[in-house]
Design an enzyme around this catalytic site. Sequence first.
Site, PDB file in Angstrom:
ATOM      1  N   GLU A   1     -13.753 -22.309 -12.078  1.00  0.00           N
ATOM      2  CA  GLU A   1     -15.088 -21.752 -11.845  1.00  0.00           C
ATOM      3  C   GLU A   1     -14.988 -20.237 -11.983  1.00  0.00           C
ATOM      4  OE1 GLU A   1     -18.790 -21.877  -8.650  1.00  0.00           O
ATOM      5  OE2 GLU A   1     -16.764 -22.354  -7.975  1.00  0.00           O
TER       6      GLU A   1
ATOM      7  N   ALA B   1     -19.915 -15.700  -3.978  1.00  0.00           N
ATOM      8  CA  ALA B   1     -18.737 -15.258  -3.227  1.00  0.00           C
ATOM      9  C   ALA B   1     -17.578 -14.876  -4.137  1.00  0.00           C
ATOM     10  CB  ALA B   1     -18.301 -16.368  -2.275  1.00  0.00           C
TER      11      ALA B   1
ATOM     12  N   ALA C   1     -26.928 -19.687  -7.573  1.00  0.00           N
ATOM     13  CA  ALA C   1     -26.244 -18.689  -8.405  1.00  0.00           C
ATOM     14  C   ALA C   1     -26.671 -18.786  -9.864  1.00  0.00           C
ATOM     15  CB  ALA C   1     -24.725 -18.831  -8.280  1.00  0.00           C
TER      16      ALA C   1
ATOM     17  N   ASP D   1     -26.225 -30.464   0.816  1.00  0.00           N
ATOM     18  CA  ASP D   1     -25.941 -30.263   2.234  1.00  0.00           C
ATOM     19  C   ASP D   1     -27.184 -29.878   3.022  1.00  0.00           C
ATOM     20  OD1 ASP D   1     -26.275 -27.718   1.228  1.00  0.00           O
ATOM     21  OD2 ASP D   1     -24.393 -26.908   2.011  1.00  0.00           O
TER      22      ASP D   1
ATOM     23  N   HIS E   1     -27.856 -25.353   0.786  1.00  0.00           N
ATOM     24  CA  HIS E   1     -27.877 -24.693  -0.528  1.00  0.00           C
ATOM     25  C   HIS E   1     -29.149 -24.975  -1.309  1.00  0.00           C
ATOM     26  CE1 HIS E   1     -23.615 -24.048   0.257  1.00  0.00           C
ATOM     27  NE2 HIS E   1     -23.579 -23.235  -0.783  1.00  0.00           N
TER      28      HIS E   1
ATOM     29  N   ASP F   1     -18.836 -28.687  -3.495  1.00  0.00           N
ATOM     30  CA  ASP F   1     -18.482 -27.259  -3.510  1.00  0.00           C
ATOM     31  C   ASP F   1     -17.771 -26.917  -2.205  1.00  0.00           C
ATOM     32  OD1 ASP F   1     -18.258 -24.718  -4.594  1.00  0.00           O
ATOM     33  OD2 ASP F   1     -20.232 -24.057  -3.936  1.00  0.00           O
TER      34      ASP F   1
END
Length: 384
Positions: free
Chosen positions: A136, A147, A225, A253, A256, A279
Amino acid sequence: MEGRHRQMTVRAITAKTIFDGEQYHSDSALVWRGDQIVDIVAAALPSSVIVTDVGDKMVAPGFIDIQVNGGGDVMFNSETTADGIDTICRAHRQHGTAYLLPTLISATPEQMKTALIATESAIEQGVAGVIGVHLEGPWLNKDKKGAHDANKFYSPTIEQLEAFPWVERGVNLVTLAAENVDTQALNWLQQHHVVVSCGHSNATLHELTTEKRASLNGFTHVFNAMSAIEGREPGVVGTALMTDHAWCSIIVDGIHVAPQNVLMAHRLKPEGKLLIVTDAMASVGSKTNRFVLDGEEISVQDGKLVNSSGALAGAHIGMDQSVANAIAWGLEEAEVLRMASTYPAQALNLNRVGVLKPGYRAAATVLNCDYSAYAVLVDGKLNP
């Protein structure tokens, strides 16, 4: 070969419900020999078969998570070894994951090479659950870095791509910002059977040309993102949802992505093109719920993984809870189970996993009535 195959012990799981990826079987047995499925049968089994009865639980195709940054207090970036991969796989088996791609968050070319070599080594050593690697980054857009460390970002040349020791016995998946990678490099990746996904991208539709879109297999954690949908610009989100040949992975979740957006994505994408990823970070299966990434401490706060500035930094969830969430939000059970197994297998072009059929690898996830994981079958070995 046939003689050795006949001598292998035949094993079975009997359950109230078995979902093979297409249809349900009641009061049946999943039968396998060695690492290969023999059949699903409703008839009585011979006494020579070693049987595990799981009662009213459900057996489904083994979950496949194509984006796992860490687990069991280990980040792949920090422990880029076969042993590190094994720890991550063990942690995620507790949450129903049969197979996964250890995922390296944007790193130096040297560490990327180490990750590729470690993954090849893990596969050669027979580490249960590893089927390849996910890089990634670092070919991402700094405006959507999340991040990731933007100091590591660059646009690769073909010569640089050729220098990497790509995994030969498993899948190579790369997440990149398509606007920052030229078409020649994208074509090289495709020609060398690297699965290419667009993510951490701030591209406009104009930048995601027809030629570039054709070079993409998928889009990574859709909605997160990536440039958003606007009235006069579909952004990467809109392009991902409307690019029918490409799959989209999604984090479910409830943090996100809003549940309504998960349902919208499912409505827009063709069948088989929306798949679940966690993730997940090192906090899954952790004793401390905190870890370090690029020198910065990441911790679980109110169920969220955040960095020192409070920004989301990966997810704190397993595949079993992800499945439970998607079903609770209104998606049909069989479809969600496929989103966690069949569709990821198809996304990676794997042809012997993702369904429970004769000749396929003996891999299954056993779920309790609340969809929490009870046991996982990986290559013929049942892990309670």
